[in-house]
Motif scaffolding. Structure first.
Motif: not given
Ligand SMILES: Cc1cc2nc3c(=O)[nH]c(=O)nc-3n(C[C@H](O)[C@H](O)[C@H](O)COP(=O)(O)OP(=O)(O)OC[C@H]3O[C@@H](n4cnc5c(N)ncnc54)[C@H](O)[C@@H]3O)c2cc1C
Lengths: 113, 367
Positions: B10-11, B14, B32, B34, B49, B166, B169-170, B296, B299, B303
């Motif tokens: 996951g990129g 986190a 990695l 996807s 933010f 969400i 914001i959207v 992290a 997942a 949050e």
């Molecule tokens: C509309 C909206 C507004 C938001 N506003 C805020 C804000 O104001 N402030 C704030 O702090 N947060 C905000 N967030 C939340 C924030 O975007 C997420 O909490 C954050 O992106 C989580 O990070 P992450 O790295 O855990 O997951 P993600 O950003 O979901 O990244 C996960 C990555 O893992 C990859 N992946 C998944 N499964 C696999 C697999 N099997 N193999 C390879 N890759 C995989 C995916 O392609 C993805 O790139 C908002 C979210 C949304 C939707």
């Protein structure tokens, strides 16, 4: 048909002018889209929303999660079924088709199912 | 077979933070993802933010992602970091610790890491209503991908389901892109998101239907309208169904952690409503019950991106420390700083839900 792009955005610059436009086909109809954009996004920009027909109940399905998780946007691309078109980059000359049912692997063609 | 010291799956914010932390400590790291682009949900966020300077307050989400990308490039050039996009991890094999992956749709490979960080983010929730599978009913993340990443018009007139952050914001982002909002439908008697977001929407005259739900998507092959209805405090429909004109229905009804790989790795899992689904039990360094696996970001519990980035840092630090690559001093200094930042992010009333959720899954130390 014109391609539905967001033109004036107060914050984002999509760089559409610098992107390379390529031709592909959807169910044998010629369409244009940006190279390396997801196939599903390119279709959506061309006004196409139905990407497959489900096997049992024959319901239309399209775009849904956009992260390659939900299987709603599976299509046949260059003969390969069940392609996640939301995470597959568009290339020039691609042959994209609506998938009806489960899809048949090339190696299974002609076999009884 | 390929090998790596640390594999990050996951990129998003986190995963990239975990990778940067590990690479900064000299480990050999592979990421990695996807998707076709790195950055997960963060590259779709156009608003500024909240929070403190350390967490990029006042900076737009996609700009924060750009900072991460610049650093990633730096470590790639140094040869410490390898990043593969359009590469989906498909399985974890407990017997030998091998991860299988798929490049695009038809190429497969295997990699054997010494330590693993799962940062697979979240998945959109779906709610039941007639025709909820019809093209034109899209997740909020998908709408953001179309309009904010690729600059494609997702629809002419959108009905938003959900008035949490969400949904709000959207809706605002859609209006910025010149798209009409038919209304926002929310089953609860009050708005779930922050008032700043709600106020922006209200000022623009968008109707917010509190204590309402969607009953049906109308249309033949694609969405051509929707039926909504008032609900009472027990979420039972009351009053007359009402037709709303729209061509797109956006679901912003919550996310749930993506944790399939954690299940297959045999990590101890627990259902925690405050964290929005099943999550792995972990120690304060984000290590799961499996000694080689860390979690992290979303997942590990839904949050936000700021906390996801700090959790990534912690997971990366701890994973490298388990390989004996980190001096005790560096470990304690960094760990103390990151935990302080998390505590600040989770302080006060807004952090209450997360804190109570975490108290159900965090153990002091694996025995
Ligand atoms: C509309 C909206 C507004 C938001 N506003 C805020 C804000 O104001 N402030 C704030 O702090 N947060 C905000 N967030 C939340 C924030 O975007 C997420 O909490 C954050 O992106 C989580 O990070 P992450 O790295 O855990 O997951 P993600 O950003 O979901 O990244 C996960 C990555 O893992 C990859 N992946 C998944 N499964 C696999 C697999 N099997 N193999 C390879 N890759 C995989 C995916 O392609 C993805 O790139 C908002 C979210 C949304 C939707």
């Amino acid at each position: 048909m014109s391609i539905k792009l967001i033109k004036d955005h107060p914050i984002l610059d999509f760089g559409h002018e610098e992107k390379k436009m390529v031709t592909f086909t959807f169910d044998n109809k010629e369409m244009k889209g940006f190279e390396d954009d997801p196939i599903a996004a390119a279709l959506h920009a061309n006004g196409i929303q139905v990407y497959r027909i489900t096997p049992k109940t024959e319901r239309p399905r399209g775009f849904f999660c956009a992260i390659g998780k939900c299987s709603s946007c599976f299509m046949i691309v260059d003969g390969v079924p069940n392609v996640r078109t939301c995470v597959t980059p568009l290339k020039a000359g691609m042959k994209v088709e609506t998938q009806k049912g489960r899809g048949v692997l090339k190696s299974e063609e002609g076999e009884e199912r | 077979m390929q090998t790596t010291e640390i594999l990050v799956i996951g990129g998003g914010p986190a995963g990239l933070s975990a990778a940067l932390e590990a690479a900064s400590l000299g480990a050999d790291v592979t990421v990695l993802d996807s998707d076709l682009k790195l950055g997960g949900q963060l590259i779709k966020q156009t608003h500024k933010f909240f929070g403190s300077k350390a967490e990029y307050a006042g900076t737009r989400g996609f700009e924060i992602a750009n900072f991460l990308f610049d650093e990633i490039e730096k470590y790639k050039t140094l040869g410490k970091l390898k990043v593969f996009t359009n590469t989906t991890a498909t399985g974890y094999y407990k017997e030998d610790g091998v991860v299988s992956y798929m490049v695009g749709e038809e190429k497969y490979g295997r990699i054997k890491p010494q330590k693993l960080v799962f940062a697979t983010g979240a998945q959109e929730r779906l709610i039941p209503f007639v025709n909820n599978d019809m093209p034109g009913v899209y997740g909020a993340g998908a709408i953001q991908t179309l309009m904010n990443v690729y600059g494609i018009v997702p629809g002419e007139k959108v009905l938003m389901i959900g008035a949490g952050n969400i949904g709000l914001i959207v809706s605002y982002q859609l209006m910025q892109a010149g798209i009409k909002i038919a209304g926002i439908v929310e089953a609860m008697p009050k708005i779930g998101g922050y008032w700043v977001h709600a106020a922006k929407i209200r000022r623009l005259g968008v109707p917010i239907y509190l204590q309402h739900t969607i009953k049906e998507a109308l249309g033949n092959n694609v969405v051509e309208g929707a039926v909504i209805q008032e609900v009472n405090n027990c979420f039972q429909p009351v009053g007359d169904p009402m037709e709303v004109e729209c061509d797109t229905i956006c679901l912003a009804v919550g996310l749930t952690p993506t944790c399939e790989l954690l299940w297959s790795a045999g990590c101890e899992m627990k259902f925690v409503p405050q964290l929005c689904g099943y999550v792995a039990r972990r120690d304060p360094m984000m290590r799961t019950s499996h000694p080689d696996i860390w979690v992290a970001g979303d997942a590990a519990g839904i949050e936000e991106a700021s906390a996801a980035m700090v959790e990534g840092r912690i997971a990366g630090l701890s994973a490298v420390a388990s390989l004996n690559h980190v001096s005790q001093e560096t470990f304690y200094d960094r760990s103390a700083e990151y935990h302080q930042r998390l505590e600040n992010l989770r302080a006060g009333e807004v952090g209450e839900k997360i804190r109570s959720g975490l108290s159900c899954v965090c153990c002091k130390q694996w025995g």
